[in-house]
Design an enzyme around this catalytic site. Structure first.
Site, mmCIF file in Angstrom:
data_model
loop_
_atom_site.group_PDB
_atom_site.id
_atom_site.type_symbol
_atom_site.label_atom_id
_atom_site.label_comp_id
_atom_site.label_asym_id
_atom_site.label_seq_id
_atom_site.Cartn_x
_atom_site.Cartn_y
_atom_site.Cartn_z
ATOM 1 N N TYR A 142 -50.304 -4.587 -64.415
ATOM 2 C CA TYR A 142 -50.052 -4.428 -65.845
ATOM 3 C C TYR A 142 -51.013 -3.427 -66.474
ATOM 4 C CZ TYR A 142 -46.639 -8.140 -66.768
ATOM 5 O OH TYR A 142 -45.511 -8.890 -66.846
ATOM 6 N N LYS A 191 -49.266 -11.876 -51.897
ATOM 7 C CA LYS A 191 -48.391 -11.181 -50.949
ATOM 8 C C LYS A 191 -49.310 -10.524 -49.920
ATOM 9 C CE LYS A 191 -44.386 -9.695 -49.493
ATOM 10 N NZ LYS A 191 -43.384 -10.600 -48.893
ATOM 11 N N ASP A 224 -42.764 -14.617 -52.175
ATOM 12 C CA ASP A 224 -41.310 -14.762 -51.942
ATOM 13 C C ASP A 224 -40.977 -16.203 -51.554
ATOM 14 O OD1 ASP A 224 -42.768 -14.259 -49.628
ATOM 15 O OD2 ASP A 224 -41.225 -13.047 -48.665
ATOM 16 N N ASP A 248 -46.067 -13.702 -64.144
ATOM 17 C CA ASP A 248 -45.024 -13.403 -65.127
ATOM 18 C C ASP A 248 -43.672 -13.870 -64.591
ATOM 19 O OD1 ASP A 248 -43.735 -12.185 -67.384
ATOM 20 O OD2 ASP A 248 -43.144 -10.544 -66.067
ATOM 21 N N ASP A 252 -41.448 -17.795 -65.495
ATOM 22 C CA ASP A 252 -40.079 -17.891 -66.019
ATOM 23 C C ASP A 252 -39.244 -18.796 -65.118
ATOM 24 O OD1 ASP A 252 -40.617 -16.098 -68.085
ATOM 25 O OD2 ASP A 252 -38.714 -15.041 -67.830
HETATM 26 C C1 IPM Z 1 -44.716 -12.818 -70.915
HETATM 27 C C2 IPM Z 1 -43.865 -11.630 -71.269
HETATM 28 C C3 IPM Z 1 -44.767 -10.411 -71.408
HETATM 29 C C4 IPM Z 1 -45.434 -10.168 -70.074
HETATM 30 C C5 IPM Z 1 -44.046 -9.152 -71.909
HETATM 31 C C6 IPM Z 1 -43.340 -9.397 -73.217
HETATM 32 C C7 IPM Z 1 -44.985 -7.985 -72.016
HETATM 33 O O1 IPM Z 1 -42.859 -11.440 -70.338
HETATM 34 O O2 IPM Z 1 -45.637 -13.157 -71.689
HETATM 35 O O3 IPM Z 1 -44.448 -13.422 -69.877
HETATM 36 O O4 IPM Z 1 -44.833 -9.558 -69.185
HETATM 37 O O5 IPM Z 1 -46.575 -10.611 -69.912
HETATM 38 MG MG MG Z 2 -42.719 -12.997 -68.916
#
Ligand code: IPM
Ligand code: MG
Length: 357
Positions: A142, A191, A224, A248, A252
């Site tokens: 990042y 990884k 993975d 990240d 999710d």
């Molecule tokens: C998160 C989001 C952010 C990230 C984006 C919006 C920059 O996806 O907080 O998970 O990738 O960190």
């Molecule tokens: Mg995110």
């Protein structure tokens, strides 16, 4: 006690969900005798519109002068075609860096009352799931070197994953502190079969844990395989430590397993107690301003702030119990609605929780 909270409402449903969290914090203040002062600052798309910058200077100054920060969400269709430095997300990335928030804790917890909402088979989640993802937040790809150039094959671009021992150690410490209070089990995701930065990550995590937290068992899982294990058997995980990019993606996935991304909150902290607390979900521009968003994740983020930045453990619990009560009474926002339950809007949901604090 008195606390100054900087509120970064952001875009889309951000202002509605922050208003809900503020209402609940005010109820907590009243009951337990605290004063919360709220100051609002722009971030993301609305800040681009207002000041031409997704993170105006006054927002940084305001956050650094506060005791802690509550954030709604950033982004929206309107700014999708902006150049990279003028995108709402950039505001979020920059505030994390500016506040030195290298530790992002994202608990993916399945609320028993909502177990049916999980996309996984009921047997896999019936005993509960609570995966605490500890994501490194100010390093890795990042923030690594990146660029574009043109070579003999035409245009190319690169991004660099880079981690120092110091960066890996400080995030490992955060994960270990959580693991000792929980199952004394830590899963570190990398990884290392391909990436050099992952090999350093792996050896550093092991050395650091062996030296400082010998009571914790550390297991390495390749990213993975981790993606697969989260959907195969999510209940096997407790504290999971990983890099910025992998965190990240996996957070999710873990959030979706609980069936209710509208219920999950996260904290971002550095070396001090001042943090940034936000829901895991985004700004949902399609439902903005319609009073249908679920404010619970932001309310939980505010609760985490009370516990993790201000040390108000009892107040944290009061909010969690109030949410549980409202769910047990059968009240649901649209995103978690089931047959036989009562539908509530964002404002009503927040009010009911505030009343039950
Ligand atoms: C998160 C989001 C952010 C990230 C984006 C919006 C920059 O996806 O907080 O998970 O990738 O960190
Ligand atoms: Mg995110």
């Amino acid at each position: 006690m008195k606390f100054n909270i900087a509120v970064l409402d952001g875009d889309g449903i951000g202002p509605e969900i922050c208003a809900g969290a503020i209402q609940v914090l005010e109820a907590v203040g009243k009951k337990y005798g605290h004063t919360f002062n709220f100051k609002h600052y722009p971030i993301g798309g609305c800040a681009i519109d207002e000041c031409g910058d997704p993170l105006p200077e006054k927002t940084v100054t305001g956050c650094l002068a506060s005791d802690s920060v509550l954030l709604g969400a950033v982004g929206g269709y309107k700014w999708d075609d902006m150049p990279v430095d003028k995108r709402p997300e950039k505001g979020l990335l920059r505030i994390r860096r500016a506040m030195g928030l290298y530790s992002n804790v994202r608990p993916a917890k399945l609320w028993k009352a909502l177990a049916k909402a999980s996309p996984l088979k009921y047997e896999l989640v019936k005993d509960g799931v609570e995966i605490i993802i500890v994501r490194e937040l100010t390093g890795g790809i990042y923030f690594g070197d990146r660029g574009r150039d043109t070579g003999p094959d035409g245009e190319y671009a690169w991004d660099t994953e880079r981690y120092s021992v110091k960066e890996i150690e400080r995030i490992t410490r955060i994960a270990c502190e959580l693991a000792v209070k929980r199952g004394k089990k830590l899963v570190s995701v990398d990884k290392a079969n391909v990436l050099e930065s992952s090999r350093l990550w792996r050896s550093t995590v092991h050395e650091y844990c062996a030296k400082n937290y010998p009571q914790i068992t550390v297991e390495d899982v390749l990213v993975d395989n981790m993606a697969m294990q989260i959907v195969k058997n999510p209940a096997q995980f407790d504290v999971v430590l990983t890099s910025n990019m992998f965190g990240d993606i996996l957070s999710d996935e873990a959030a979706q397993v609980t069936g209710s991304i509208g219920m999950l909150a996260s904290s971002s902290l550095g070396d001090g107690r001042r943090g940034l607390y936000e829901p895991i979900h985004g700004s949902a521009p399609d439902i903005a301003g319609k009073d249908v968003a679920n404010p619970i994740a932001t309310i939980l983020a505010a609760a985490m702030m009370l516990r993790d930045s201000f040390g108000l453990v009892r107040e944290y619990a009061a909010i969690e119990i109030a949410i549980q009560k409202v769910l047990d009474e059968g009240v649901r926002t649209a995103d978690i609605m089931e047959r036989g339950k009562r539908l509530a809007g964002c404002r009503e949901m927040a009010r009911l929780i505030a009343e039950r604090v």
